[in-house]
Design a protein around this motif. Structure first.
Motif, PDB file in Angstrom:
ATOM      1  N   THR A  39      20.486  15.389  -5.394  1.00 35.77           N
ATOM      2  CA  THR A  39      21.293  14.280  -4.691  1.00 35.77           C
ATOM      3  C   THR A  39      20.328  12.845  -5.028  1.00 35.77           C
ATOM      4  O   THR A  39      19.203  13.024  -5.290  1.00 35.77           O
ATOM      5  CB  THR A  39      21.274  14.436  -3.470  1.00 35.77           C
ATOM      6  N   ARG A  40      21.060  11.981  -5.040  1.00 28.88           N
ATOM      7  CA  ARG A  40      20.382  10.384  -5.368  1.00 28.88           C
ATOM      8  C   ARG A  40      19.611  10.271  -3.951  1.00 28.88           C
ATOM      9  O   ARG A  40      18.285   9.571  -4.525  1.00 28.88           O
ATOM     10  CB  ARG A  40      21.690   9.365  -5.285  1.00 28.88           C
ATOM     11  N   ARG A  41      19.690  10.328  -2.996  1.00 25.14           N
ATOM     12  CA  ARG A  41      18.956  10.172  -1.672  1.00 25.14           C
ATOM     13  C   ARG A  41      17.524  11.247  -1.818  1.00 25.14           C
ATOM     14  O   ARG A  41      16.489  10.561  -1.578  1.00 25.14           O
ATOM     15  CB  ARG A  41      19.525  10.485  -0.590  1.00 25.14           C
ATOM     16  N   GLY A  42      17.861  12.238  -2.103  1.00 21.79           N
ATOM     17  CA  GLY A  42      16.519  13.229  -2.415  1.00 21.79           C
ATOM     18  C   GLY A  42      15.764  12.817  -3.544  1.00 21.79           C
ATOM     19  O   GLY A  42      14.640  12.615  -3.346  1.00 21.79           O
ATOM     20  N   LEU A  43      16.291  12.286  -4.707  1.00 24.21           N
ATOM     21  CA  LEU A  43      15.390  11.845  -5.969  1.00 24.21           C
ATOM     22  C   LEU A  43      14.899  10.537  -5.348  1.00 24.21           C
ATOM     23  O   LEU A  43      13.759  10.322  -5.829  1.00 24.21           O
ATOM     24  CB  LEU A  43      16.571  11.522  -7.111  1.00 24.21           C
ATOM     25  N   LEU A  44      15.605   9.662  -4.922  1.00 23.69           N
ATOM     26  CA  LEU A  44      14.808   8.373  -4.405  1.00 23.69           C
ATOM     27  C   LEU A  44      13.704   8.616  -3.287  1.00 23.69           C
ATOM     28  O   LEU A  44      12.652   8.002  -3.640  1.00 23.69           O
ATOM     29  CB  LEU A  44      15.782   7.356  -3.808  1.00 23.69           C
ATOM     30  N   ALA A  45      13.715   9.203  -2.534  1.00 30.67           N
ATOM     31  CA  ALA A  45      12.827   9.689  -1.598  1.00 30.67           C
ATOM     32  C   ALA A  45      11.486  10.220  -2.056  1.00 30.67           C
ATOM     33  O   ALA A  45      10.501   9.824  -2.098  1.00 30.67           O
ATOM     34  CB  ALA A  45      13.373  10.903  -0.486  1.00 30.67           C
ATOM     35  N   ARG A  46      11.586  11.406  -3.088  1.00 31.75           N
ATOM     36  CA  ARG A  46      10.738  11.709  -4.094  1.00 31.75           C
ATOM     37  C   ARG A  46      10.046  10.796  -4.792  1.00 31.75           C
ATOM     38  O   ARG A  46       8.714  10.882  -5.096  1.00 31.75           O
ATOM     39  CB  ARG A  46      11.136  13.034  -4.687  1.00 31.75           C
ATOM     40  N   LEU A  47      10.982  10.178  -5.357  1.00 32.25           N
ATOM     41  CA  LEU A  47      10.285   9.148  -6.480  1.00 32.25           C
ATOM     42  C   LEU A  47       9.325   8.089  -5.588  1.00 32.25           C
ATOM     43  O   LEU A  47       8.172   7.509  -6.053  1.00 32.25           O
ATOM     44  CB  LEU A  47      11.173   8.582  -7.261  1.00 32.25           C
ATOM     45  N   HIS A  48       9.876   7.523  -4.484  1.00 33.56           N
ATOM     46  CA  HIS A  48       9.212   6.611  -3.695  1.00 33.56           C
ATOM     47  C   HIS A  48       7.765   7.297  -3.264  1.00 33.56           C
ATOM     48  O   HIS A  48       6.690   6.622  -3.057  1.00 33.56           O
ATOM     49  CB  HIS A  48       9.832   6.261  -2.606  1.00 33.56           C
ATOM     50  N   TYR A  49       7.743   8.420  -2.726  1.00 33.85           N
ATOM     51  CA  TYR A  49       6.463   9.266  -2.136  1.00 33.85           C
ATOM     52  C   TYR A  49       5.628   9.358  -3.486  1.00 33.85           C
ATOM     53  O   TYR A  49       4.337   9.326  -3.198  1.00 33.85           O
ATOM     54  CB  TYR A  49       6.975  10.609  -1.862  1.00 33.85           C
ATOM     55  N   LEU A  50       5.908   9.759  -4.703  1.00 32.37           N
ATOM     56  CA  LEU A  50       5.332   9.806  -5.549  1.00 32.37           C
ATOM     57  C   LEU A  50       4.634   8.640  -6.529  1.00 32.37           C
ATOM     58  O   LEU A  50       3.618   8.482  -7.336  1.00 32.37           O
ATOM     59  CB  LEU A  50       6.023  10.543  -6.975  1.00 32.37           C
ATOM     60  N   THR A  51       5.415   7.245  -6.158  1.00 29.56           N
ATOM     61  CA  THR A  51       4.900   6.132  -6.703  1.00 29.56           C
ATOM     62  C   THR A  51       4.378   5.035  -5.518  1.00 29.56           C
ATOM     63  O   THR A  51       3.980   3.924  -6.173  1.00 29.56           O
ATOM     64  CB  THR A  51       6.032   5.497  -7.482  1.00 29.56           C
ATOM     65  N   ARG A  52       4.312   5.660  -4.580  1.00 29.18           N
ATOM     66  CA  ARG A  52       3.803   4.609  -3.335  1.00 29.18           C
ATOM     67  C   ARG A  52       2.423   4.162  -3.636  1.00 29.18           C
ATOM     68  O   ARG A  52       2.195   2.992  -3.311  1.00 29.18           O
ATOM     69  CB  ARG A  52       3.837   5.360  -1.980  1.00 29.18           C
ATOM     70  N   THR A  53       1.527   5.089  -3.940  1.00 33.59           N
ATOM     71  CA  THR A  53       0.137   4.803  -4.249  1.00 33.59           C
ATOM     72  C   THR A  53      -0.306   5.169  -5.690  1.00 33.59           C
ATOM     73  O   THR A  53       0.289   5.929  -6.004  1.00 33.59           O
ATOM     74  CB  THR A  53      -0.625   5.335  -3.208  1.00 33.59           C
ATOM     75  N   GLU A  54      -1.587   4.476  -5.991  1.00 33.56           N
ATOM     76  CA  GLU A  54      -2.016   4.919  -7.181  1.00 33.56           C
ATOM     77  C   GLU A  54      -2.589   6.279  -7.297  1.00 33.56           C
ATOM     78  O   GLU A  54      -2.541   6.992  -8.307  1.00 33.56           O
ATOM     79  CB  GLU A  54      -3.302   3.844  -7.815  1.00 33.56           C
ATOM     80  N   HIS A  55      -3.256   6.795  -5.995  1.00 38.27           N
ATOM     81  CA  HIS A  55      -3.632   8.063  -6.119  1.00 38.27           C
ATOM     82  C   HIS A  55      -2.321   9.151  -6.031  1.00 38.27           C
ATOM     83  O   HIS A  55      -2.487  10.105  -6.695  1.00 38.27           O
ATOM     84  CB  HIS A  55      -3.962   8.352  -4.709  1.00 38.27           C
ATOM     85  N   ALA A  56      -1.111   8.764  -5.602  1.00 36.12           N
ATOM     86  CA  ALA A  56      -0.017   9.781  -5.555  1.00 36.12           C
ATOM     87  C   ALA A  56       0.534   9.721  -7.143  1.00 36.12           C
ATOM     88  O   ALA A  56       1.124  10.544  -7.644  1.00 36.12           O
ATOM     89  CB  ALA A  56       1.126   9.335  -4.983  1.00 36.12           C
ATOM     90  N   ARG A  57       0.648   8.511  -7.944  1.00 36.62           N
ATOM     91  CA  ARG A  57       0.722   8.447  -9.336  1.00 36.62           C
ATOM     92  C   ARG A  57       0.048   9.290 -10.143  1.00 36.62           C
ATOM     93  O   ARG A  57       0.400   9.943 -10.971  1.00 36.62           O
ATOM     94  CB  ARG A  57       0.680   6.977  -9.842  1.00 36.62           C
ATOM     95  N   ALA A  58      -1.281   9.112  -9.855  1.00 37.78           N
ATOM     96  CA  ALA A  58      -2.044  10.140 -10.593  1.00 37.78           C
ATOM     97  C   ALA A  58      -2.118  11.564 -10.351  1.00 37.78           C
ATOM     98  O   ALA A  58      -1.788  12.341 -11.281  1.00 37.78           O
ATOM     99  CB  ALA A  58      -3.767   9.635 -10.251  1.00 37.78           C
ATOM    100  N   ALA A  59      -1.710  11.825  -9.097  1.00 37.25           N
ATOM    101  CA  ALA A  59      -1.410  13.190  -8.844  1.00 37.25           C
ATOM    102  C   ALA A  59      -0.063  13.854  -9.521  1.00 37.25           C
ATOM    103  O   ALA A  59      -0.026  14.930  -9.878  1.00 37.25           O
ATOM    104  CB  ALA A  59      -1.423  13.510  -7.234  1.00 37.25           C
ATOM    105  N   ALA A  60       0.902  12.982  -9.573  1.00 36.18           N
ATOM    106  CA  ALA A  60       2.172  13.273 -10.147  1.00 36.18           C
ATOM    107  C   ALA A  60       1.920  13.407 -11.701  1.00 36.18           C
ATOM    108  O   ALA A  60       2.621  14.275 -12.217  1.00 36.18           O
ATOM    109  CB  ALA A  60       3.012  12.145  -9.823  1.00 36.18           C
ATOM    110  N   ARG A  61       1.028  12.722 -12.157  1.00 38.14           N
ATOM    111  CA  ARG A  61       0.775  12.692 -13.637  1.00 38.14           C
ATOM    112  C   ARG A  61       0.314  14.150 -13.805  1.00 38.14           C
ATOM    113  O   ARG A  61       0.392  14.916 -14.885  1.00 38.14           O
ATOM    114  CB  ARG A  61      -0.018  11.855 -14.156  1.00 38.14           C
TER     115      ARG A  61
END
Length: 190
Positions: A39-61
């Protein structure tokens, strides 16, 4: 001391490995976003969680989400939608980052300064096993005081290490520990 179960389910018993039940319970305790990633809401929530900090971005990669910033911005803006494989990568990355973020908190709650946490072991389902082959297995409880190896293996997603760490804990049941290698459920709270 009993050996590991070699041919589970040969006579109709049903259940899951205890370590899998523990991982499921830890995932439940970790909580997270309930809305599906599709769903759009679930996707946006996850993307915001994964891109919120540099640490989260690195962990997502690290977890396999390797898209360009341009693609990520298009997904956030709603201009493009991720493909099914990318949705799976987003969900996998989200779970990995979430596990990493809550591991220290869960570990502290489960260890409780050395007092540990009471774990309920619900025996395997033998309703389909012929009567002469059924064995007496009852509901048991166990106080697990050292969760470090279990939580570390769960955080890393290492199923073999999780199984080994869980087996190290259930041997405290004595000579009956092999009867609880497979269970219908493992329950505990943090």
């Amino acid at each position: 001391m009993p050996q590991h179960t070699g041919d589970f389910g040969a006579y109709g018993a049903r259940g899951v490995k205890g370590s899998e039940a523990v991982a499921r319970q830890l995932d439940t305790l970790a909580g997270g976003i309930a809305t599906p990633v599709t769903t759009r809401r679930g996707l946006l929530a996850r993307l915001h969680y994964l891109t919120r900090t540099e640490h989260a971005r690195a962990a997502a990669r690290e977890a396999g989400l390797t898209v360009t910033d341009r693609t990520l911005k298009a997904w956030l803006a709603g201009g493009r939608s991720p493909s099914r494989p990318n949705l799976e990568r987003i969900e996998t990355a989200y779970r990995a980052v979430r596990r990493h973020n809550v591991a220290r908190y869960l570990l502290g709650r489960l260890n409780r300064e050395g007092r540990g946490t009471r774990v309920e072991l619900h025996p395997l389902n033998q309703s389909q096993v012929p009567r002469p082959r059924q064995r007496f297995v009852e509901f048991r409880t166990l106080n697990v005081r050292h969760w470090d190896a279990i939580v570390r293996a769960w955080t890393e997603g290492d199923l073999q290490a999780l199984d080994d760490a869980w087996t190290d804990q259930i041997v405290d049941l004595g000579s009956q520990w092999g009867q609880y290698e497979y269970v219908t459920n493992v329950g505990f709270a943090a």
